[in-house]
Write an enzyme that holds these catalytic residues in place. Structure first.
Site, mmCIF file in Angstrom:
data_model
loop_
_atom_site.group_PDB
_atom_site.id
_atom_site.type_symbol
_atom_site.label_atom_id
_atom_site.label_comp_id
_atom_site.label_asym_id
_atom_site.label_seq_id
_atom_site.Cartn_x
_atom_site.Cartn_y
_atom_site.Cartn_z
ATOM 1 N N ASP A 102 4.813 -7.809 40.636
ATOM 2 C CA ASP A 102 3.337 -7.531 40.001
ATOM 3 C C ASP A 102 3.232 -6.396 39.123
ATOM 4 O O ASP A 102 3.988 -5.344 39.157
ATOM 5 C CB ASP A 102 2.850 -6.936 41.575
ATOM 6 C CG ASP A 102 1.061 -7.283 41.580
ATOM 7 O OD1 ASP A 102 0.522 -6.887 40.652
ATOM 8 O OD2 ASP A 102 0.803 -7.741 42.736
ATOM 9 N N ASP A 203 -1.546 -7.538 37.116
ATOM 10 C CA ASP A 203 -3.072 -6.898 37.996
ATOM 11 C C ASP A 203 -4.062 -6.873 36.962
ATOM 12 O O ASP A 203 -3.950 -6.233 35.860
ATOM 13 C CB ASP A 203 -2.501 -5.739 38.743
ATOM 14 C CG ASP A 203 -3.532 -5.391 39.710
ATOM 15 O OD1 ASP A 203 -3.802 -6.022 40.553
ATOM 16 O OD2 ASP A 203 -4.126 -4.235 39.445
ATOM 17 N N GLU A 245 -4.295 -11.819 36.820
ATOM 18 C CA GLU A 245 -5.418 -11.797 37.553
ATOM 19 C C GLU A 245 -6.802 -11.575 36.790
ATOM 20 O O GLU A 245 -7.006 -10.525 36.194
ATOM 21 C CB GLU A 245 -5.229 -10.682 38.444
ATOM 22 C CG GLU A 245 -6.515 -10.720 39.677
ATOM 23 C CD GLU A 245 -6.703 -9.199 40.338
ATOM 24 O OE1 GLU A 245 -7.240 -9.481 41.556
ATOM 25 O OE2 GLU A 245 -6.103 -8.356 39.828
ATOM 26 N N HIS A 319 -3.789 -10.986 49.166
ATOM 27 C CA HIS A 319 -4.010 -9.806 49.733
ATOM 28 C C HIS A 319 -5.469 -9.184 49.604
ATOM 29 O O HIS A 319 -5.544 -8.081 50.269
ATOM 30 C CB HIS A 319 -3.102 -8.902 49.475
ATOM 31 C CG HIS A 319 -3.182 -8.254 47.870
ATOM 32 N ND1 HIS A 319 -2.981 -9.302 46.917
ATOM 33 C CD2 HIS A 319 -3.442 -7.032 47.255
ATOM 34 C CE1 HIS A 319 -3.222 -8.646 45.691
ATOM 35 N NE2 HIS A 319 -3.370 -7.276 45.973
HETATM 36 O O1 TEU Z 1 -7.478 -6.429 42.477
HETATM 37 C C1 TEU Z 1 -8.505 -6.364 41.677
HETATM 38 C C2 TEU Z 1 -10.008 -6.100 42.042
HETATM 39 O O2 TEU Z 1 -10.712 -5.996 41.395
HETATM 40 C C3 TEU Z 1 -9.960 -6.268 43.555
HETATM 41 O O3 TEU Z 1 -10.040 -4.846 43.934
HETATM 42 C C4 TEU Z 1 -11.239 -6.882 43.998
HETATM 43 O O4 TEU Z 1 -12.178 -6.650 43.173
HETATM 44 C C5 TEU Z 1 -11.729 -6.348 45.422
HETATM 45 O O5 TEU Z 1 -10.367 -6.377 46.052
HETATM 46 C C6 TEU Z 1 -12.495 -7.421 45.928
HETATM 47 O O6 TEU Z 1 -13.147 -6.716 47.003
HETATM 48 C C7 TEU Z 1 -6.366 -5.810 41.938
HETATM 49 C C8 TEU Z 1 -5.490 -5.951 43.287
HETATM 50 O O7 TEU Z 1 -5.142 -7.172 43.644
HETATM 51 C C9 TEU Z 1 -5.784 -5.079 44.341
HETATM 52 O O8 TEU Z 1 -5.068 -5.165 45.300
HETATM 53 C C10 TEU Z 1 -5.766 -3.699 43.738
HETATM 54 O O9 TEU Z 1 -6.631 -2.799 44.679
HETATM 55 C C11 TEU Z 1 -6.634 -3.530 42.419
HETATM 56 O O10 TEU Z 1 -6.543 -4.614 41.569
HETATM 57 C C12 TEU Z 1 -6.532 -2.159 41.760
HETATM 58 O O11 TEU Z 1 -5.157 -2.282 41.375
#
Ligand code: TEU
Ligand code: CA
Length: 544
Positions: A102, A203, A245, A319
């Site tokens: 990641d 990410d 993502e 997750h």
């Molecule tokens: O997620 C991006 C993100 O925008 C998410 O936080 C999403 O909006 C949220 O889970 C929906 O409720 C990534 C990662 O996958 C996440 O685990 C991180 O917290 C986030 O980035 C920040 O790095």
């Protein structure tokens, strides 16, 4: 084993996501670790996956479970050592499993050395690694709200400046407009490629080109310029797989991200299908029932839109998302058939499937009291909504349905104490249903969700139509059935899924009369009905 020197090998691959904190604890501190992953590589090999996407294992104060990185070139000591990581890469490779790390390139931890330097003075060379605006304590530059609640700006009194953070205050945004930032990140990526990592999940990659003065976070003006530079400076080996993502991706943008010329990424995680069961334009916490016709239209648009022009990722869980069997299946009576049905729907599509740990067991959501949650997004939401006058019972109902901690409860390995995850109290409670739902029980049961996933993965390797076939949606208006075909010049595949707990009349198209059943969660279609959550794949060869 796939030949990973071949360009595009990942189009035939199936990946498995590990959330390391919750996978397996081997030293009895209640937190999963890298030796725990090594100990379960044989399990993953039995399942048949070609790669593992590892959520962050870097050194981190864990404000957001590792998505706040303090040192990109070190392992969080609780998780293990660099030697453990090197052993993981080597042991996985022996089993035909690639390690995909990641990469959190949008922000660092506030404990990262770069940010600590940036805090020292406005003149420090690292100051420009982050995004600052002058201001006074009571007047932030604008009213942008962080993804996790609260303002996107945090004031630093001794500098008389605010720094910008799309996520928590402990996650300051990097300034991608600064060339030195980009170069430092590319060097770090090479460090991991040299260690044998075979790809990356990027990410929130569509947020890197932010422009806070214009309130732009996703899809900023320089996004694709940055991605092309990243790709040619740091990810040039054709064997590397990259998945971005991209919450803001539509079909057109995804074509650009995943263009077959390889100028940007292999593919993206897009979330249109994952946003269908919430109020349009609303928040994930305000759920509405899924409309099956809407899901089918969405899947159809992505299948047709990227066919020959890009590449899809396929997923229902990760997750950050609630467990799919609790969400679109039935976590009660029909847990097993509905988990298999959802998997059949997904694994019949064109794209690269990603399985999230525990999905292959049909693991479900959890209902905890607020004090037991660990996710900062959940805790902030609760505080914000209760302060805003919401009924705490309604807030808890949203959290039970949608909290990210639903996906983060420890992996259920056995019926032993703490689900065999750890001898100690786990960092997040184990789902009490582990006595029934666990890997050991499923491996002993030929009809389990686990073996069904193993079979689906094996089918993808055996039948080229699953990789290449053109998609056609059948019965678009049905509120009960999701049926489609995939077709090449030589093969035809029919996928049919009953999304309900009732019996639904169904006769396959005439072309499939007498076709071979590749897989079915009831052992084979019976007559002219589909049983509750029944799913099947029928297959015929049309040319030698
Ligand atoms: O997620 C991006 C993100 O925008 C998410 O936080 C999403 O909006 C949220 O889970 C929906 O409720 C990534 C990662 O996958 C996440 O685990 C991180 O917290 C986030 O980035 C920040 O790095
Ligand atoms: Ca541990």
């Amino acid at each position: 084993m796939l030949d990973k020197t071949k360009r595009g090998w990942w189009k035939s691959a199936v990946f498995y996501q590990i959330y390391p904190k919750s996978f397996l604890d081997t030293n009895g501190d209640g937190v999963g670790d890298i030796p725990g992953i090594i100990a379960r590589l044989d399990y993953l090999q039995t399942l048949g996956v070609d790669g593992v996407w590892l959520s962050p294992v870097y050194d981190s104060p864990q404000a957001d479970n590792g998505y706040d990185i303090a040192d990109y070139r070190a392992i969080w000591p609780v998780m293990g050592t660099m030697a453990d990581m090197e052993r993981l890469i080597a042991e996985a490779k022996k089993r035909g499993i690639s390690i995909i790390m990641d990469l959190v390139l949008n922000h660092t931890s506030d404990q990262h050395a770069w940010f600590q330097r940036a805090l020292q003075s406005r003149d420090d060379p690292f100051h420009d690694y982050y995004i600052w605006r002058d201001g006074s304590p009571d007047a932030p530059p604008n009213d942008m709200r962080s993804v996790f609640g609260g303002p996107m700006w945090t004031y630093v009194p001794h500098l008389g400046q605010y720094y910008f953070h799309q996520f928590a205050p402990q996650q300051p945004d990097l300034n991608w407009a600064e060339p030195a930032v980009r170069q430092a990140l590319y060097d770090m990526i090479r460090f991991w490629v040299d260690k044998g990592v075979e790809g990356f999940r990027l990410d929130v990659i569509d947020s890197i080109a932010k422009d806070p003065d214009r309130k732009i976070t996703g899809n900023g003006p320089r996004l694709h310029e940055f991605l092309r530079e990243l790709s040619c400076q740091a990810l040039r080996e054709p064997g590397l797989v990259t998945v971005g993502e991209a919450w803001g991706a539509d079909v057109e943008r995804a074509r650009q991200y995943s263009a077959p010329d390889g100028s940007e990424l292999s593919m993206v995680f897009q979330f249109e299908h994952m946003c269908l069961d919430q109020q349009p334009g609303g928040e994930k916490w305000d759920a509405i029932p899924l409309s099956l016709p809407a899901l089918k239209q969405c899947v159809r648009r992505w299948q047709l839109g990227l066919h020959g022009q890009g590449w899809n990722s396929l997923f229902l869980d990760n997750h950050d998302l609630p467990r799919i069997v609790s969400r679109w299946g039935d976590e009660g009576t029909y847990r097993v058939p509905s988990a298999k049905m959802l998997a059949t729907m997904l694994h019949g599509l064109e794209g690269t499937p990603f399985i999230y740990q525990g999905e292959e067991l049909g693991m479900t959501n959890i209902r905890l009291p607020i004090g037991a949650y660990r996710d900062l997004e959940t805790l902030n939401l609760y505080a914000e909504r209760v302060a805003g006058g919401y009924d705490p019972r309604d807030v808890m109902a949203s959290i039970h349905a949608r909290s990210r901690d639903n996906a983060r409860t420890p992996m259920q390995w056995s019926a032993e104490k703490n689900a065999g995850f750890s001898p100690a109290e786990p960092w997040l409670p184990v789902n009490p249903n582990y006595t029934e739902i666990n890997a050991r029980a499923e491996m002993a049961d030929p009809d389990s969700v686990f073996w069904y996933y193993r079979d689906l993965i094996a089918l993808r390797k055996r039948y080229p139509v699953l990789r290449d076939g053109a998609f056609t949606l059948l019965e678009p208006d049905s509120e009960e059935l999701f049926a489609y075909t995939r077709e090449t010049e030589r093969e035809q595949l029919l996928v049919v899924c009953n999304f309900t707990g009732g019996t639904v009349p169904y006769t396959p198209p005439a072309a499939f009369a007498g076709a071979e059943t590749l897989i079915c969660n009831y052992g084979g279609l019976a007559g002219n009905v589909l049983r509750p959550y029944e799913a099947a794949m029928l297959y015929r060869r049309t040319a030698p």
